[in-house]
Structures are given as structure tokens and as C-alpha cells.
Enzyme design. Structure first.
Site, PDB file in Angstrom:
ATOM      1  N   CYS A   1      -6.532   8.328   7.935  1.00  0.00           N
ATOM      2  CA  CYS A   1      -5.131   8.376   7.499  1.00  0.00           C
ATOM      3  C   CYS A   1      -4.724   9.842   7.521  1.00  0.00           C
ATOM      4  O   CYS A   1      -5.532  10.720   7.170  1.00  0.00           O
ATOM      5  CB  CYS A   1      -5.010   7.804   6.088  1.00  0.00           C
ATOM      6  SG  CYS A   1      -3.388   8.047   5.344  1.00  0.00           S
ATOM      7  N   THR A   2      -3.486  10.089   7.930  1.00  0.00           N
ATOM      8  CA  THR A   2      -3.020  11.464   8.093  1.00  0.00           C
ATOM      9  C   THR A   2      -3.273  12.372   6.885  1.00  0.00           C
ATOM     10  O   THR A   2      -3.538  13.557   7.036  1.00  0.00           O
ATOM     11  CB  THR A   2      -1.502  11.462   8.347  1.00  0.00           C
ATOM     12  OG1 THR A   2      -0.896  10.572   7.400  1.00  0.00           O
ATOM     13  CG2 THR A   2      -1.176  11.041   9.751  1.00  0.00           C
ATOM     14  N   HIS A   3      -3.143  11.791   5.688  1.00  0.00           N
ATOM     15  CA  HIS A   3      -3.240  12.612   4.475  1.00  0.00           C
ATOM     16  C   HIS A   3      -4.677  12.949   4.081  1.00  0.00           C
ATOM     17  O   HIS A   3      -4.897  13.897   3.338  1.00  0.00           O
ATOM     18  CB  HIS A   3      -2.597  11.881   3.294  1.00  0.00           C
ATOM     19  CG  HIS A   3      -1.119  11.705   3.405  1.00  0.00           C
ATOM     20  ND1 HIS A   3      -0.521  11.026   4.439  1.00  0.00           N
ATOM     21  CD2 HIS A   3      -0.118  12.122   2.592  1.00  0.00           C
ATOM     22  CE1 HIS A   3       0.792  11.034   4.252  1.00  0.00           C
ATOM     23  NE2 HIS A   3       1.060  11.686   3.138  1.00  0.00           N
TER      24      HIS A   3
ATOM     25  N   TYR B   1       4.375   3.588   6.019  1.00  0.00           N
ATOM     26  CA  TYR B   1       4.197   2.560   7.043  1.00  0.00           C
ATOM     27  C   TYR B   1       2.981   1.682   6.688  1.00  0.00           C
ATOM     28  O   TYR B   1       2.853   0.572   7.147  1.00  0.00           O
ATOM     29  CB  TYR B   1       3.921   3.195   8.417  1.00  0.00           C
ATOM     30  CG  TYR B   1       5.125   3.773   9.132  1.00  0.00           C
ATOM     31  CD1 TYR B   1       6.358   3.937   8.505  1.00  0.00           C
ATOM     32  CD2 TYR B   1       5.003   4.163  10.472  1.00  0.00           C
ATOM     33  CE1 TYR B   1       7.433   4.486   9.189  1.00  0.00           C
ATOM     34  CE2 TYR B   1       6.082   4.694  11.171  1.00  0.00           C
ATOM     35  CZ  TYR B   1       7.291   4.861  10.530  1.00  0.00           C
ATOM     36  OH  TYR B   1       8.349   5.397  11.219  1.00  0.00           O
ATOM     37  N   GLY B   2       2.091   2.268   5.876  1.00  0.00           N
ATOM     38  CA  GLY B   2       0.791   1.638   5.607  1.00  0.00           C
ATOM     39  C   GLY B   2       0.864   0.267   4.985  1.00  0.00           C
ATOM     40  O   GLY B   2      -0.073  -0.526   5.101  1.00  0.00           O
TER      41      GLY B   2
ATOM     42  N   ASP C   1       5.113  10.917  12.922  1.00  0.00           N
ATOM     43  CA  ASP C   1       4.362  10.293  11.831  1.00  0.00           C
ATOM     44  C   ASP C   1       5.363   9.583  10.922  1.00  0.00           C
ATOM     45  O   ASP C   1       6.569   9.816  11.005  1.00  0.00           O
ATOM     46  CB  ASP C   1       3.602  11.372  11.042  1.00  0.00           C
ATOM     47  CG  ASP C   1       2.862  10.787   9.852  1.00  0.00           C
ATOM     48  OD1 ASP C   1       2.188   9.755  10.021  1.00  0.00           O
ATOM     49  OD2 ASP C   1       2.962  11.338   8.738  1.00  0.00           O
ATOM     50  N   SER C   2       4.836   8.766  10.024  1.00  0.00           N
ATOM     51  CA  SER C   2       5.688   8.089   9.051  1.00  0.00           C
ATOM     52  C   SER C   2       6.294   9.072   8.053  1.00  0.00           C
ATOM     53  O   SER C   2       7.206   8.723   7.320  1.00  0.00           O
ATOM     54  CB  SER C   2       4.852   7.046   8.299  1.00  0.00           C
ATOM     55  OG  SER C   2       3.733   7.684   7.700  1.00  0.00           O
TER      56      SER C   2
ATOM     57  N   GLU D   1       0.667  13.704  -1.787  1.00  0.00           N
ATOM     58  CA  GLU D   1       2.072  14.137  -1.783  1.00  0.00           C
ATOM     59  C   GLU D   1       2.471  14.771  -3.110  1.00  0.00           C
ATOM     60  O   GLU D   1       3.414  15.549  -3.173  1.00  0.00           O
ATOM     61  CB  GLU D   1       2.978  12.979  -1.387  1.00  0.00           C
ATOM     62  CG  GLU D   1       2.673  12.584   0.044  1.00  0.00           C
ATOM     63  CD  GLU D   1       3.758  11.840   0.783  1.00  0.00           C
ATOM     64  OE1 GLU D   1       4.825  11.587   0.207  1.00  0.00           O
ATOM     65  OE2 GLU D   1       3.515  11.515   1.967  1.00  0.00           O
TER      66      GLU D   1
ATOM     67  N   CYS E   1       0.373   9.172  13.349  1.00  0.00           N
ATOM     68  CA  CYS E   1       0.170   8.251  12.229  1.00  0.00           C
ATOM     69  C   CYS E   1      -0.896   7.207  12.586  1.00  0.00           C
ATOM     70  O   CYS E   1      -0.793   6.552  13.629  1.00  0.00           O
ATOM     71  CB  CYS E   1       1.508   7.575  11.952  1.00  0.00           C
ATOM     72  SG  CYS E   1       1.473   6.333  10.677  1.00  0.00           S
ATOM     73  N   ASN E   2      -1.873   7.050  11.721  1.00  0.00           N
ATOM     74  CA  ASN E   2      -2.924   6.055  11.984  1.00  0.00           C
ATOM     75  C   ASN E   2      -2.356   4.639  12.011  1.00  0.00           C
ATOM     76  O   ASN E   2      -2.725   3.826  12.858  1.00  0.00           O
ATOM     77  CB  ASN E   2      -4.006   6.123  10.893  1.00  0.00           C
ATOM     78  CG  ASN E   2      -4.941   7.292  11.083  1.00  0.00           C
ATOM     79  OD1 ASN E   2      -6.032   7.151  11.602  1.00  0.00           O
ATOM     80  ND2 ASN E   2      -4.505   8.481  10.671  1.00  0.00           N
ATOM     81  N   THR E   3      -1.450   4.346  11.070  1.00  0.00           N
ATOM     82  CA  THR E   3      -0.904   2.988  10.998  1.00  0.00           C
ATOM     83  C   THR E   3      -0.091   2.678  12.257  1.00  0.00           C
ATOM     84  O   THR E   3      -0.230   1.600  12.843  1.00  0.00           O
ATOM     85  CB  THR E   3      -0.032   2.831   9.733  1.00  0.00           C
ATOM     86  OG1 THR E   3      -0.762   3.317   8.611  1.00  0.00           O
ATOM     87  CG2 THR E   3       0.352   1.391   9.507  1.00  0.00           C
TER      88      THR E   3
HETATM   89  N1  DGL Z   1       0.800   8.332   8.079  1.00  0.00           N
HETATM   90  C1  DGL Z   1       0.186   7.164   7.510  1.00  0.00           C
HETATM   91  C2  DGL Z   1      -1.138   6.894   8.222  1.00  0.00           C
HETATM   92  O1  DGL Z   1      -1.779   7.777   8.766  1.00  0.00           O
HETATM   93  C3  DGL Z   1      -0.021   7.304   6.006  1.00  0.00           C
HETATM   94  C4  DGL Z   1       1.241   7.211   5.202  1.00  0.00           C
HETATM   95  C5  DGL Z   1       1.927   5.876   5.358  1.00  0.00           C
HETATM   96  O2  DGL Z   1       1.465   4.853   4.799  1.00  0.00           O
HETATM   97  O3  DGL Z   1       2.931   5.829   6.035  1.00  0.00           O
HETATM   98  O4  DGL Z   1      -1.574   5.783   8.268  1.00  0.00           O
END
Ligand code: DGL
Length: 282
Positions: free
Chosen positions: A195-197, A53-54, A21-22, A163, A84-86
Site C-alpha cells: 500500500c502506498t502509505h 480507494y481501498g 494515486d487515490s 495521514e 496506487c496498489n488498489t
Molecule cells: N493508495 C492506496 C493503495 O495503495 C491506499 C489509500 C486508499 O485506500 O486509497 O492501495
């Protein structure tokens, strides 16, 4: 199968799953993998030095993802989960063509469940700017439900709020109300937490959206898909569960202490085996 190749196959099955993940958010996916696939070992990499990464370009996210995959391969992984979704939106399809390992992302499993469960045929997706502007969720949803109308909304402030640990704070509720107001009148009955969070904000988001809207957690669906993939490819680890702490390795590109603080919010054990690495070297 000869004795030698049988041994080789068992060795592969015992290899860990690579998850990346990012940053720390992918631990929501890791947590589901631990719950649903307790026999599997896993190596997690969080790119904490280069998060988020978003808001980065596709080229950058692809370059970062390639480096991480090169690193995970040095750990001998048998399959990779792009948590990571992005990165799933920007890099997965390209990388799938480049490597000879099974690899899955978080977008497809979440999109499929949403496409199959909606009754109104109207689905909402929330995620980073990158994920929403890539239109990857509508694209995948259309594969299972071409009639569905998909409404996307980027919610960039959710990541820093999570976070900071503000999961049920009035500030978070206020911001969630503002973002999610966008869906008023849309008729959605399903909302993908893309999104992961965001699964960590489930109760706040659920409160704002109300009981009539089903929340889809791609982390949960991804672990299910991974289980299915390992079974299909005969890659399941047959061994019993070893000591949990030794079964999982964690790597990050920035401070280990900060990562461990966040990890303790999500995982039920201390991430003692955590190490900082120089990801730019891969
Ligand atoms: N992990 C990213 C996602 O799921 C969220 C955090 C980021 O922007 O890197 O898209």
C-alpha cells in the site's frame, strides 16, 4: 529516421511521466521516481476528494482511474504509473488493453522481487481491503515462484495513521502489533508493503516483524521498472535536469493546502506548482 520523425521522437522523450494515486500516498512512488530518474519530468495526480480507494468496489476504482488517465493525457504524458496498489489491483489490466501508452502499476514489480528473494518460499502481503481481497499479489507471485505460499492481511488503519503523521507513535506500534500478529507461525521471511502509505511505516513494521523478515517496498521497485521500461521503449529524456520545482506538476481533486502539508513530510522541496482540478469533468 527522417529529420522530422527524429524531432518528434525527441519531443516525446521530453514529455512528462504521469503518476496517479487515490491521494497523497503515491508520493512515496513519486519520491522514488525523482530519485531514480532525475532527468524525467512528472505530473502527479492525487484523488484527494475521493480517497480511499481501498474500501471501494472494482467498478468504482476503474471508473475513477479512467477519468484520471483522461486528465493525464491532457498534460501530454508519455507513460503512466499507477502508483496506487488498489488501482493497480482493480483497474490496471483493463486499462492496459484500452490505451496506447506504456502503463505500469506497483503490484507486479513488488511481487516479482518478493518472489525472487524469499528463501523460505513463504511471503506476507499487507495492503488495503481491496488489494488483499483481489488476491492480485498471490497471482503475480505465482508467475515467478509457483511454489510460494502467500499470506495476506488487510491493515485499514495504517492509512489514516500515516495521514495523521503518527509514523512512530505508540498507538501505531500497538496497531501494527495486532495486525502483524496474524503472521506469527507462518514462517514468512519476506513482507510486501503493498500500500502506498506503508513504506512510511517501515521502521515501525520492521520493529514488529524483526530483522529476519525482509520488507519489500513496491515504490522503489516500481521506479526501477519504470526506468527499465523507458529504456526499452527508447523513451528516456536525454535532457539534463532542469530546475526541480518546474519539473514536477501536482494536481489534486481536493484542497491544495492539505496536500502540500502532507507532501512536505515526504518530498524534499515545496510543491509550489499544485492545483485543484474537477476530476469528474474528465
Ligand atoms: N493508495 C492506496 C493503495 O495503495 C491506499 C489509500 C486508499 O485506500 O486509497 O492501495
Amino acid at each position: 529516421m527522417s529529420g522530422k520523425s527524429e524531432n518528434k521522437k525527441t519531443d516525446i522523450c521530453k514529455a512528462p511521466i504521469g503518476v496517479f494515486d487515490s491521494g497523497v500516498g503515491g508520493l512515496t512512488v513519486m519520491r522514488e521516481i525523482m530519485r531514480q530518474l532525475p532527468n524525467e519530468k512528472a505530473v502527479y495526480f492525487g484523488d484527494t476528494a475521493r480517497v480511499p480507494y481501498g474500501s471501494k468496489s472494482k467498478e468504482t476504482v476503474l471508473r475513477y482511474s479512467r477519468q484520471i488517465i483522461r486528465f493525464l493525457r491532457t498534460r501530454g504524458v508519455k507513460a503512466i504509473v499507477v502508483a496506487c496498489n488498489t488501482a493497480s489491483a482493480y483497474a490496471l489490466e483493463t486499462i492496459q488493453e484500452e490505451i496506447d501508452l506504456p502503463i505500469i502499476g506497483v503490484v507486479k514489480p513488488g511481487a516479482q522481487v518478493a518472489a525472487e528473494t524469499t528463501r523460505s518460499g513463504r511471503i506476507g502481503v499487507i495492503g488495503t481491503e481491496g488489494t488483499i481481497s483481489s488476491r492480485i499479489y498471490p497471482e503475480y507471485i505465482a508467475r515467478w515462484n509457483p511454489e510460494a505460499a502467500v499470506f495476506g492481511k488487510a491493515c485499514p488503519l495504517f492509512v489514516p495513521l500515516v495521514e495523521e503523521g503518527l509514523l512512530k507513535d505508540p498507538v501505531t506500534e500497538e496497531i501494527a502489533s495486532r495486525y502483524l500478529r496474524e503472521f506469527e507461525g507462518s514462517g514468512i521471511d519476506t513482507l510486501i508493503l503493498g500500500c502506498t502509505h506503508y513504506p512510511l511505516l517501515r521502521s515501525t513494521i520492521g520493529k514488529v516483524m524483526g530483522e529476519t523478515v525482509a520488507l519489500v517496498n513496491p515504490a522503489y521497485e516500481t521506479a526501477r521498472s519504470l526506468k527499465e521500461l523507458l529504456r526499452e521503449q527508447k523513451l528516456e529524456n536525454p535532457g539534463g535536469m532542469e530546475e526541480q520545482a518546474g519539473q514536477y506538476e501536482f494536481y489534486v481533486s481536493d484542497s491544495v493546502q492539505r496536500f502540500q502539508r502532507f507532501a512536505s513530510m515526504i518530498l524534499s522541496f515545496e510543491t509550489t506548482h499544485a492545483e485543484q482540478i474537477q476530476i469528474e469533468e474528465y
